[in-house]
Design a protein around this motif. Sequence first.
Motif, PDB file in Angstrom:
ATOM      1  N   GLY A  47       0.782  -1.235   0.000  1.00 50.99           N
ATOM      2  CA  GLY A  47       0.000   0.000   0.000  1.00 50.99           C
ATOM      3  C   GLY A  47       0.811   1.280   0.000  1.00 50.99           C
ATOM      4  N   TYR A  48       2.096   1.200  -0.291  1.00 49.42           N
ATOM      5  CA  TYR A  48       2.920   2.406  -0.304  1.00 49.42           C
ATOM      6  C   TYR A  48       2.821   3.114  -1.660  1.00 49.42           C
ATOM      7  N   SER A  49       2.816   4.440  -1.597  1.00 47.81           N
ATOM      8  CA  SER A  49       2.812   5.257  -2.807  1.00 47.81           C
ATOM      9  C   SER A  49       3.868   6.343  -2.664  1.00 47.81           C
ATOM     10  N   PHE A  50       4.034   7.151  -3.703  1.00 47.34           N
ATOM     11  CA  PHE A  50       5.091   8.174  -3.644  1.00 47.34           C
ATOM     12  C   PHE A  50       4.710   9.381  -4.481  1.00 47.34           C
ATOM     13  N   ASP A  51       5.418  10.490  -4.224  1.00 53.75           N
ATOM     14  CA  ASP A  51       5.260  11.713  -5.000  1.00 53.75           C
ATOM     15  C   ASP A  51       6.574  12.479  -4.922  1.00 53.75           C
ATOM     16  N   VAL A  52       6.803  13.343  -5.894  1.00 53.01           N
ATOM     17  CA  VAL A  52       8.001  14.187  -5.926  1.00 53.01           C
ATOM     18  C   VAL A  52       7.565  15.630  -6.064  1.00 53.01           C
ATOM     19  N   LYS A  53       8.043  16.486  -5.147  1.00 51.12           N
ATOM     20  CA  LYS A  53       7.722  17.910  -5.173  1.00 51.12           C
ATOM     21  C   LYS A  53       8.994  18.701  -5.460  1.00 51.12           C
ATOM     22  N   GLY A  54       8.973  19.494  -6.520  1.00 43.20           N
ATOM     23  CA  GLY A  54      10.152  20.299  -6.847  1.00 43.20           C
ATOM     24  C   GLY A  54      10.904  19.735  -8.028  1.00 43.20           C
ATOM     25  N   ILE A  62      12.911  13.949   2.581  1.00 38.85           N
ATOM     26  CA  ILE A  62      11.870  12.927   2.541  1.00 38.85           C
ATOM     27  C   ILE A  62      10.957  13.113   3.744  1.00 38.85           C
ATOM     28  N   TYR A  63       9.668  13.338   3.463  1.00 40.77           N
ATOM     29  CA  TYR A  63       8.697  13.501   4.540  1.00 40.77           C
ATOM     30  C   TYR A  63       7.432  12.751   4.158  1.00 40.77           C
ATOM     31  N   PRO A  64       6.911  11.908   5.067  1.00 38.27           N
ATOM     32  CA  PRO A  64       5.787  11.040   4.709  1.00 38.27           C
ATOM     33  C   PRO A  64       4.437  11.560   5.175  1.00 38.27           C
ATOM     34  N   ASP A 104      12.263  19.010  -2.910  1.00 38.56           N
ATOM     35  CA  ASP A 104      13.480  19.817  -2.946  1.00 38.56           C
ATOM     36  C   ASP A 104      13.342  20.896  -1.878  1.00 38.56           C
ATOM     37  N   LYS A 105      14.397  21.660  -1.644  1.00 39.11           N
ATOM     38  CA  LYS A 105      14.393  22.598  -0.514  1.00 39.11           C
ATOM     39  C   LYS A 105      13.317  23.664  -0.649  1.00 39.11           C
ATOM     40  N   ASP A 106      13.145  24.198  -1.864  1.00 35.85           N
ATOM     41  CA  ASP A 106      12.156  25.256  -2.049  1.00 35.85           C
ATOM     42  C   ASP A 106      10.743  24.754  -1.771  1.00 35.85           C
ATOM     43  N   SER A 107      10.487  23.489  -2.075  1.00 38.86           N
ATOM     44  CA  SER A 107       9.159  22.927  -1.857  1.00 38.86           C
ATOM     45  C   SER A 107       8.942  22.555  -0.393  1.00 38.86           C
ATOM     46  N   PHE A 108      10.019  22.161   0.294  1.00 33.52           N
ATOM     47  CA  PHE A 108       9.892  21.720   1.680  1.00 33.52           C
ATOM     48  C   PHE A 108       9.824  22.891   2.654  1.00 33.52           C
ATOM     49  N   ASP A 129       7.761  28.449  23.664  1.00 33.50           N
ATOM     50  CA  ASP A 129       6.340  28.446  23.342  1.00 33.50           C
ATOM     51  C   ASP A 129       5.827  27.010  23.286  1.00 33.50           C
ATOM     52  N   THR A 130       4.524  26.847  23.118  1.00 37.00           N
ATOM     53  CA  THR A 130       3.927  25.508  23.167  1.00 37.00           C
ATOM     54  C   THR A 130       3.353  25.067  21.826  1.00 37.00           C
ATOM     55  N   ASP A 131       3.497  25.860  20.770  1.00 41.03           N
ATOM     56  CA  ASP A 131       2.964  25.430  19.483  1.00 41.03           C
ATOM     57  C   ASP A 131       3.778  24.263  18.924  1.00 41.03           C
ATOM     58  N   VAL A 132       3.155  23.502  18.055  1.00 42.39           N
ATOM     59  CA  VAL A 132       3.764  22.291  17.516  1.00 42.39           C
ATOM     60  C   VAL A 132       4.867  22.657  16.524  1.00 42.39           C
ATOM     61  N   PRO A 133       6.081  22.097  16.674  1.00 39.08           N
ATOM     62  CA  PRO A 133       7.128  22.355  15.680  1.00 39.08           C
ATOM     63  C   PRO A 133       6.692  21.855  14.308  1.00 39.08           C
ATOM     64  N   ILE A 134       7.056  22.586  13.275  1.00 43.80           N
ATOM     65  CA  ILE A 134       6.676  22.230  11.903  1.00 43.80           C
ATOM     66  C   ILE A 134       7.931  21.891  11.110  1.00 43.80           C
ATOM     67  N   PRO A 135       8.065  20.668  10.618  1.00 42.71           N
ATOM     68  CA  PRO A 135       9.236  20.316   9.805  1.00 42.71           C
ATOM     69  C   PRO A 135       9.364  21.237   8.602  1.00 42.71           C
ATOM     70  N   GLY A 136      10.566  21.749   8.402  1.00 38.46           N
ATOM     71  CA  GLY A 136      10.810  22.616   7.254  1.00 38.46           C
ATOM     72  C   GLY A 136      10.387  24.054   7.438  1.00 38.46           C
TER      73      GLY A 136
END
Length: 400
Positions: A146-153, A184-186, A195-199, A298-305
């Motif tokens: 059931g794994y799929s993939f995508d590429v951004k950038g 890579i982020y799932p 790529d960096k600009d998209s992340f 602060d207590t907000d959730v860290p956001i990757p990227g």
Amino acid sequence: MTLRYRVLLVIQLLLVFHLSILTSQVVTVMKRDGTLNEPLQSLIKPTFNVSWENNSTYQITFTAYSDNSIAYALLVSENIITWQGQQFVIKQSVPNYSGRYNTVAITATHIYLDVRKIFQHNKKDGTLTYSVSDVLSFYLSNNSFGYSFDVKGNFAKKQITDLGGNNAFDGLSQIISTWPEAYIYPDNKKIVVYDKDSFATNLGNRLGYGYNSDNVAITYDSTSIINQLTVISTKKDDGSVYFQPHVVKDDTSISEYGVWDGGDFSDEIFHDVSAADTAAKAKFVTEPAISITLDYLDTDVPIPGEVRRLEILDTGFVTNVMVMSYSYYPLDQTQKPSITLNSNAKTVLDFQRSNKQQLNQAKQNSAALAKAINDASAKLNVISQDGIWYKYGGEDVTTD
């Protein structure tokens, strides 16, 4: 729309909003085959930790106590923990029995890491040219898990030698080693390569030492610098070469840090000396890496990227940085998140600029101190023409 109807609508919206908040804070545990899915009521909230590091780890850890519930009984290896819509597979379950108080410590990794279940037995021998999508498709197309993939950038095509003969997680590692700028982020079993600009995501937030961050540690690491390479041509069929071996270098980096030779560079796809030199220079690491770790107040959730403006006003260090890893306790606000921020060329330049400001300030302070000492010394050693020694700060002493 009547007033009564509007009031009822507002109440319904508020209930939905609060329900969504409560639901997002619920941890559930599910049997691997999906036949049971229960809320985990015996979770010891201060132990619940979520940690992520770019292209490395993504996991949750916690401890739960025995309450004789179905959920507690499900806390065994390979069952699934769900937190905020993301699934984590239990990899370690460590029961502890002490003083008739039974607990279990759990480590669960994000389900995308189980992509190692997919094994690509085929192997593409030789050195061939691939895109990121080509590599993902080679490992993941038509998989039964059931794994799929995508590429951004945008990623340039690159050469890989002997692709395959290993599992799909090795394939992801191959992408990272071939395209170091990839992130890579799932989203559960959907694996996305950015790529960096998209992340990168800039939400206009800032990190300020003494404002919403503390215990800031900056690691300045020059061990990976490469500012010189020897470019060597591949051979033609008759044994001759397209161009002679020669050195390419980055003079700015060398003047700042000295020569750091990365050895030889050769790639059979380059027959033109200019293209070969450009490819070699792309391998340069001309600046030291900077990694910044801090405690977030602060207590907000860290956001990757997430890209934030970092300010350490005590030193004049102001720059933009990106969240590259975090560790936080979402169910216990007394424990503050720890965040690691990225290094990039601009961050290094900003750091150098702040260092120069501190050095200049230190020089000014040193000069001012030297002048003050000289002035004080002059006052202490003045002897007048009448034979009187003026003792600075004390009473006059008459000499014979």
